[in-house]
Write a protein that holds these residues in place. Sequence first.
Motif, PDB file in Angstrom:
ATOM      1  N   GLU A 121       0.644   6.663   4.376  1.00 42.47           N
ATOM      2  CA  GLU A 121       1.055   6.965   3.103  1.00 42.47           C
ATOM      3  C   GLU A 121       0.088   6.241   2.455  1.00 42.47           C
ATOM      4  OE1 GLU A 121       3.307   8.901   1.202  1.00 42.47           O
ATOM      5  OE2 GLU A 121       2.609   7.655  -0.366  1.00 42.47           O
ATOM      6  N   LEU A 122      -0.081   4.770   2.721  1.00 48.47           N
ATOM      7  CA  LEU A 122      -1.148   4.204   2.026  1.00 48.47           C
ATOM      8  C   LEU A 122      -2.426   4.566   2.179  1.00 48.47           C
ATOM      9  CD1 LEU A 122      -1.558   1.171   0.597  1.00 48.47           C
ATOM     10  CD2 LEU A 122      -1.766   0.558   2.838  1.00 48.47           C
ATOM     11  N   ALA A 123      -2.929   5.236   3.065  1.00 47.84           N
ATOM     12  CA  ALA A 123      -4.046   5.813   3.308  1.00 47.84           C
ATOM     13  C   ALA A 123      -4.365   6.880   2.358  1.00 47.84           C
ATOM     14  CB  ALA A 123      -4.425   6.040   4.932  1.00 47.84           C
ATOM     15  N   CYS A 124      -3.270   7.539   2.399  1.00 49.45           N
ATOM     16  CA  CYS A 124      -3.346   8.666   1.417  1.00 49.45           C
ATOM     17  C   CYS A 124      -3.476   8.219  -0.074  1.00 49.45           C
ATOM     18  CB  CYS A 124      -2.186   9.504   1.437  1.00 49.45           C
ATOM     19  SG  CYS A 124      -2.108  10.584   3.158  1.00 49.45           S
ATOM     20  N   GLN A 125      -2.762   7.247  -0.323  1.00 45.18           N
ATOM     21  CA  GLN A 125      -3.001   6.752  -1.622  1.00 45.18           C
ATOM     22  C   GLN A 125      -4.470   6.249  -2.032  1.00 45.18           C
ATOM     23  OE1 GLN A 125       0.221   6.178  -3.742  1.00 45.18           O
ATOM     24  NE2 GLN A 125       1.697   5.821  -2.304  1.00 45.18           N
ATOM     25  N   VAL A 126      -4.955   5.736  -1.274  1.00 45.24           N
ATOM     26  CA  VAL A 126      -6.302   5.050  -1.133  1.00 45.24           C
ATOM     27  C   VAL A 126      -7.312   6.498  -1.339  1.00 45.24           C
ATOM     28  CG1 VAL A 126      -8.139   3.863   0.016  1.00 45.24           C
ATOM     29  CG2 VAL A 126      -5.845   3.018  -0.007  1.00 45.24           C
ATOM     30  N   ARG A 127      -6.996   7.350  -0.539  1.00 45.66           N
ATOM     31  CA  ARG A 127      -7.954   8.724  -0.805  1.00 45.66           C
ATOM     32  C   ARG A 127      -7.817   9.145  -2.066  1.00 45.66           C
ATOM     33  NH1 ARG A 127     -10.119  12.805  -1.557  1.00 45.66           N
ATOM     34  NH2 ARG A 127     -10.121  14.801  -0.657  1.00 45.66           N
ATOM     35  N   ARG A 128      -6.539   9.149  -2.698  1.00 43.61           N
ATOM     36  CA  ARG A 128      -6.591   9.775  -4.049  1.00 43.61           C
ATOM     37  C   ARG A 128      -7.355   8.848  -5.169  1.00 43.61           C
ATOM     38  NH1 ARG A 128      -2.687   8.551  -7.530  1.00 43.61           N
ATOM     39  NH2 ARG A 128      -1.399   7.317  -6.082  1.00 43.61           N
ATOM     40  N   LEU A 129      -7.381   7.347  -4.943  1.00 43.50           N
ATOM     41  CA  LEU A 129      -7.892   6.560  -5.863  1.00 43.50           C
ATOM     42  C   LEU A 129      -9.174   6.411  -5.720  1.00 43.50           C
ATOM     43  CD1 LEU A 129      -4.858   3.933  -5.498  1.00 43.50           C
ATOM     44  CD2 LEU A 129      -5.677   5.190  -7.664  1.00 43.50           C
ATOM     45  N   CYS A 130      -9.625   6.764  -4.414  1.00 41.40           N
ATOM     46  CA  CYS A 130     -11.241   6.657  -4.185  1.00 41.40           C
ATOM     47  C   CYS A 130     -11.952   7.898  -3.723  1.00 41.40           C
ATOM     48  CB  CYS A 130     -11.519   5.640  -2.858  1.00 41.40           C
ATOM     49  SG  CYS A 130     -10.737   3.841  -3.426  1.00 41.40           S
ATOM     50  N   PRO A 131     -12.034   8.881  -4.610  1.00 41.81           N
ATOM     51  CA  PRO A 131     -12.215  10.200  -4.195  1.00 41.81           C
ATOM     52  C   PRO A 131     -13.804  10.589  -3.749  1.00 41.81           C
ATOM     53  CG  PRO A 131     -12.193  10.152  -6.574  1.00 41.81           C
ATOM     54  CD  PRO A 131     -11.733   8.831  -6.219  1.00 41.81           C
ATOM     55  N   GLN A 132     -14.403   9.464  -3.829  1.00 41.09           N
ATOM     56  CA  GLN A 132     -15.912   9.262  -3.268  1.00 41.09           C
ATOM     57  C   GLN A 132     -15.820   8.924  -1.757  1.00 41.09           C
ATOM     58  OE1 GLN A 132     -18.026  10.575  -5.588  1.00 41.09           O
ATOM     59  NE2 GLN A 132     -16.596  10.346  -7.310  1.00 41.09           N
ATOM     60  N   THR A 133     -14.781   8.303  -1.459  1.00 39.41           N
ATOM     61  CA  THR A 133     -14.864   7.597  -0.015  1.00 39.41           C
ATOM     62  C   THR A 133     -14.020   8.567   1.099  1.00 39.41           C
ATOM     63  OG1 THR A 133     -14.818   5.496  -1.164  1.00 39.41           O
ATOM     64  CG2 THR A 133     -14.079   5.650   1.199  1.00 39.41           C
ATOM     65  N   ARG A 134     -14.478   8.819   2.107  1.00 45.08           N
ATOM     66  CA  ARG A 134     -13.919   9.444   3.114  1.00 45.08           C
ATOM     67  C   ARG A 134     -12.939   8.469   3.761  1.00 45.08           C
ATOM     68  NH1 ARG A 134     -16.321  13.754   7.652  1.00 45.08           N
ATOM     69  NH2 ARG A 134     -14.259  14.910   7.496  1.00 45.08           N
ATOM     70  N   VAL A 135     -11.729   8.680   3.589  1.00 46.64           N
ATOM     71  CA  VAL A 135     -10.629   7.705   4.079  1.00 46.64           C
ATOM     72  C   VAL A 135     -10.073   8.220   5.713  1.00 46.64           C
ATOM     73  CG1 VAL A 135      -8.588   6.558   3.783  1.00 46.64           C
ATOM     74  CG2 VAL A 135     -10.206   7.032   1.809  1.00 46.64           C
ATOM     75  N   VAL A 136      -9.965   7.511   6.452  1.00 45.17           N
ATOM     76  CA  VAL A 136      -9.506   7.857   7.910  1.00 45.17           C
ATOM     77  C   VAL A 136      -8.562   6.812   8.381  1.00 45.17           C
ATOM     78  CG1 VAL A 136     -10.210   8.667  10.058  1.00 45.17           C
ATOM     79  CG2 VAL A 136     -11.913   8.795   8.433  1.00 45.17           C
ATOM     80  N   SER A 137      -7.264   7.010   8.621  1.00 46.30           N
ATOM     81  CA  SER A 137      -6.476   6.349   8.913  1.00 46.30           C
ATOM     82  C   SER A 137      -6.393   6.304  10.783  1.00 46.30           C
ATOM     83  CB  SER A 137      -5.179   6.966   8.509  1.00 46.30           C
ATOM     84  OG  SER A 137      -3.921   6.033   9.061  1.00 46.30           O
ATOM     85  N   VAL A 138      -6.628   5.175  11.406  1.00 47.17           N
ATOM     86  CA  VAL A 138      -6.661   5.157  12.531  1.00 47.17           C
ATOM     87  C   VAL A 138      -5.855   4.288  13.419  1.00 47.17           C
ATOM     88  CG1 VAL A 138      -8.552   4.286  14.337  1.00 47.17           C
ATOM     89  CG2 VAL A 138      -9.443   5.038  12.197  1.00 47.17           C
ATOM     90  N   ALA A 139      -5.396   4.638  14.466  1.00 47.93           N
ATOM     91  CA  ALA A 139      -4.251   4.046  15.154  1.00 47.93           C
ATOM     92  C   ALA A 139      -4.339   4.477  16.619  1.00 47.93           C
ATOM     93  CB  ALA A 139      -3.032   4.743  14.790  1.00 47.93           C
ATOM     94  N   ASP A 140      -4.050   3.300  17.531  1.00 50.76           N
ATOM     95  CA  ASP A 140      -3.677   3.590  18.878  1.00 50.76           C
ATOM     96  C   ASP A 140      -2.740   4.203  19.268  1.00 50.76           C
ATOM     97  OD1 ASP A 140      -1.727   2.047  18.690  1.00 50.76           O
ATOM     98  OD2 ASP A 140      -2.587   0.192  19.670  1.00 50.76           O
TER      99      ASP A 140
END
Length: 448
Positions: free
Chosen positions: A153-172
Amino acid sequence: MADARLKSRLGILLERLGEHSTQSIPAACRGWAETQAAYRFLNNGKVDARDILDGHSLATLGRISREPVVLLVQDTTFLEYVRDAGKHDYGTLRRSRREEYLLHPTVAFTPERTNLGVLGAYFWQRPEEPVGHLRAQRPLEEKESQRWLLSYELACQVRRLCPQTRVVSVADREGDIHEWFLDAAERAAEEQAEYLIRAKCNRRVAAEGGNSYLWEAMRAAPVLGSHEVALARQPGRTARTVRLELRARRACFNKARRPGGNLPPVDVEVLYALESDPPKGEEPIEWMLLTSIPVKDIETAKTLLGWYRSRWEIEIFFRVLKQGCRVEDLRLETPERVERALAVYLIVAWRIHHITRASRERPEAPCTEVFSDTEWETVYLLQKRRKPPSKPPTVRQLTRMLAQLGGFLARKGDGEPGVETVWRGYMVLQQSLQALEIRDAVAARKCV
Ligand SMILES: [Mn+2]
């Protein structure tokens, strides 16, 4: 309770951010102001530690907004404290109590593994007694798995706030949760962060050619090409180069059973990397990755595998954090205090991680790349006891001096300083900077 509190904190922070563009956020790359603020807080019980983490998260967001691709890596680490149970100690009756805390931060990295900072951290204490009743166990597991969804959810908020950046949430593997894929699929494109998760479950899938299980389906998928990666030495494994065959396809995960009703099926892109010719007697190396990014060609496959492998950097970050917690010798009475101290140490760990990495990767760069002028000049003064030169030392030289303040002997054959001495040296530096600050403040008062 912790969930609600975390949500509201993140909610408030991000709402506040939503009012500004990320361009207005100061992005002090060296981060010295952030760590100084954090340490200053340690002596001020009135401030909530999460306020300090918020300030750092804001600066991190500023750094993220200037990058084309950012990996928001989330993972859990366990922290244990053993302490005497009673306040009164009569010498013979000494009961110690073991406390286990779980910390689940979201840390931002570039694909080149530069640590940009910590965005948020989910923190909770495991119940002291092991949960015996099965009835109680289920909600606990569900509650603990929520953290993966909250970080996404946090990653999605970052995506919205930083439209120039490709945001990838990574987990094991622990992040292999049906709810996550569904959540991502239901979001509008501009609010959907990408995800890249290692698969744990051999789920039933529907793919071209009928129903089967994930591993079976992927072994039958067309090969995109092959790719060589270098594996570092690890306990029980020598360093070696591995030749991988990369396969990819889209698969549909069957509906998932849940107590409150079934979850619908969901489509996921899958990338499978399998060692084609493992040494005799060894298990082939493999990565089964689940992602929102369509893997159309070998280049995309290589990129995604590289991004996933960068996840390893959070393990190094945890090592730094744990070393630091030991250095600082936590003697805190309540979970709240532990939480506040950890918020500070998360920021300091980020800084130390950044410094030690730079001193290994770019040893000859000027130290001003990672230290402020005040910082490096103070380290120089404390260590050499003479006037700092006009040309700043290199990152490696200054990191060694800093470690020497923390007890590193710098003899021939001592190698590069470890995290522990760098952390100790950093504490000495922080105290010295505070002393200088107080001196200046007192002097300024005298002038009035
Ligand atoms: Mn993990």
